[in-house]
Design a protein around this motif. Structure first.
Motif, PDB file in Angstrom:
ATOM      1  N   LEU A  73       0.742  -1.247  -0.053  1.00 24.35           N
ATOM      2  CA  LEU A  73      -0.033  -0.008  -0.044  1.00 24.35           C
ATOM      3  C   LEU A  73       0.849   1.144  -0.142  1.00 24.35           C
ATOM      4  O   LEU A  73       0.486   2.250  -0.814  1.00 24.35           O
ATOM      5  CB  LEU A  73      -0.788   0.136   1.042  1.00 24.35           C
ATOM      6  CG  LEU A  73      -2.106  -1.128   1.149  1.00 24.35           C
ATOM      7  CD1 LEU A  73      -2.893  -0.777   2.360  1.00 24.35           C
ATOM      8  CD2 LEU A  73      -3.083  -0.882  -0.141  1.00 24.35           C
ATOM      9  N   MET A  74       1.939   1.088   0.898  1.00 26.99           N
ATOM     10  CA  MET A  74       2.705   2.349   0.942  1.00 26.99           C
ATOM     11  C   MET A  74       3.727   2.456  -0.731  1.00 26.99           C
ATOM     12  O   MET A  74       3.724   3.690  -1.075  1.00 26.99           O
ATOM     13  CB  MET A  74       3.940   2.080   1.788  1.00 26.99           C
ATOM     14  CG  MET A  74       3.678   2.477   3.195  1.00 26.99           C
ATOM     15  SD  MET A  74       5.024   2.961   4.265  1.00 26.99           S
ATOM     16  CE  MET A  74       5.898   1.050   4.007  1.00 26.99           C
ATOM     17  N   TYR A  75       3.998   1.499  -1.254  1.00 25.47           N
ATOM     18  CA  TYR A  75       4.217   1.444  -2.641  1.00 25.47           C
ATOM     19  C   TYR A  75       3.616   2.007  -3.577  1.00 25.47           C
ATOM     20  O   TYR A  75       4.063   3.131  -4.254  1.00 25.47           O
ATOM     21  CB  TYR A  75       4.997   0.008  -2.673  1.00 25.47           C
ATOM     22  CG  TYR A  75       5.585  -0.058  -4.332  1.00 25.47           C
ATOM     23  CD1 TYR A  75       6.772   0.592  -4.665  1.00 25.47           C
ATOM     24  CD2 TYR A  75       4.960  -0.881  -5.392  1.00 25.47           C
ATOM     25  CE1 TYR A  75       7.239   0.507  -6.115  1.00 25.47           C
ATOM     26  CE2 TYR A  75       5.438  -0.813  -6.535  1.00 25.47           C
ATOM     27  CZ  TYR A  75       6.715  -0.505  -7.064  1.00 25.47           C
ATOM     28  OH  TYR A  75       7.120  -0.182  -8.099  1.00 25.47           O
ATOM     29  N   PHE A  76       2.306   1.657  -3.494  1.00 26.88           N
ATOM     30  CA  PHE A  76       1.236   2.160  -4.459  1.00 26.88           C
ATOM     31  C   PHE A  76       0.992   3.668  -4.360  1.00 26.88           C
ATOM     32  O   PHE A  76       0.782   4.581  -5.261  1.00 26.88           O
ATOM     33  CB  PHE A  76      -0.019   1.324  -4.192  1.00 26.88           C
ATOM     34  CG  PHE A  76      -0.025  -0.064  -4.671  1.00 26.88           C
ATOM     35  CD1 PHE A  76       0.826  -0.592  -5.716  1.00 26.88           C
ATOM     36  CD2 PHE A  76      -0.766  -1.159  -4.089  1.00 26.88           C
ATOM     37  CE1 PHE A  76       1.005  -1.986  -5.882  1.00 26.88           C
ATOM     38  CE2 PHE A  76      -0.911  -2.372  -4.349  1.00 26.88           C
ATOM     39  CZ  PHE A  76      -0.126  -2.788  -5.321  1.00 26.88           C
ATOM     40  N   LYS A  77       0.978   3.951  -2.902  1.00 27.18           N
ATOM     41  CA  LYS A  77       0.619   5.320  -2.873  1.00 27.18           C
ATOM     42  C   LYS A  77       1.810   6.249  -3.214  1.00 27.18           C
ATOM     43  O   LYS A  77       1.487   7.124  -3.913  1.00 27.18           O
ATOM     44  CB  LYS A  77       0.835   5.523  -1.141  1.00 27.18           C
ATOM     45  CG  LYS A  77       0.418   7.053  -0.644  1.00 27.18           C
ATOM     46  CD  LYS A  77      -0.696   7.754  -0.998  1.00 27.18           C
ATOM     47  CE  LYS A  77      -0.812   9.247  -0.584  1.00 27.18           C
ATOM     48  NZ  LYS A  77      -2.092   9.788  -0.791  1.00 27.18           N
ATOM     49  N   TYR A  78       3.036   5.747  -3.172  1.00 25.90           N
ATOM     50  CA  TYR A  78       4.351   6.457  -3.794  1.00 25.90           C
ATOM     51  C   TYR A  78       4.246   6.432  -5.095  1.00 25.90           C
ATOM     52  O   TYR A  78       4.273   7.625  -5.886  1.00 25.90           O
ATOM     53  CB  TYR A  78       5.482   5.882  -2.966  1.00 25.90           C
ATOM     54  CG  TYR A  78       6.734   6.516  -3.447  1.00 25.90           C
ATOM     55  CD1 TYR A  78       7.170   7.600  -3.151  1.00 25.90           C
ATOM     56  CD2 TYR A  78       7.573   5.814  -4.605  1.00 25.90           C
ATOM     57  CE1 TYR A  78       8.414   8.164  -3.559  1.00 25.90           C
ATOM     58  CE2 TYR A  78       8.726   6.369  -5.078  1.00 25.90           C
ATOM     59  CZ  TYR A  78       9.019   7.527  -4.540  1.00 25.90           C
ATOM     60  OH  TYR A  78      10.238   8.101  -5.104  1.00 25.90           O
ATOM     61  N   ILE A  79       4.084   5.478  -5.850  1.00 30.79           N
ATOM     62  CA  ILE A  79       4.138   5.383  -7.344  1.00 30.79           C
ATOM     63  C   ILE A  79       2.859   6.152  -7.964  1.00 30.79           C
ATOM     64  O   ILE A  79       3.078   6.679  -8.890  1.00 30.79           O
ATOM     65  CB  ILE A  79       4.483   4.067  -7.923  1.00 30.79           C
ATOM     66  CG1 ILE A  79       3.355   3.028  -7.471  1.00 30.79           C
ATOM     67  CG2 ILE A  79       5.788   3.555  -7.736  1.00 30.79           C
ATOM     68  CD1 ILE A  79       3.509   1.867  -8.413  1.00 30.79           C
TER      69      ILE A  79
END
Lengths: 84, 84
Positions: A73-79
């Protein structure tokens, strides 16, 4: 009664997966906040450490899976935030 | 090391509260699914039972707070879905 822990682990990790899938498909991260995700991620890492310390199989399994969900979820938020 | 558990408890419950507040203010429950909330709620109740069984203060505190948050989200989902 480790069985109670395992049922709990199954239910709470299962409840989390649709959110990960929905975020992946929709690429809509507007309702997710990075500070909140970060707090949650660190919290889950600490639950995992705690579970290892108190030697709780249920907690180790549940938090190992949830730590991956939280990271995604953090990765998706970032990209996806970058693209919009 | 109960302190690790308490920090974990603080972080994961704290990460959950903004969602409850946001849902309360916005009355937007479209992205919440009742089956998912129900699974999550039952899961947290079982984590609480498990925490009592293994005598973990951190788990008892964390899950007592989260069970209220999860219940509120189900309640909001129920009342705000009816109105729209």
């Amino acid at each position: 009664m480790e069985i109670i822990g395992f049922i709990a682990a199954f239910l709470t990790t299962a409840a989390f997966l649709p959110q990960v899938y929905k975020t992946y498909k929709s690429k809509d991260v507007s309702s997710l906040s990075m500070p909140m995700l970060l707090l949650f991620f660190i919290g889950i890492v600490l639950w995992l450490v705690y579970g290892i310390q108190i030697d709780s199989p249920s907690m180790i399994v549940a938090n190992s899976i949830t730590v991956v969900s939280a990271f995604l979820l953090m990765y998706f938020k970032y990209i996806y935030s970058k693209k919009s």
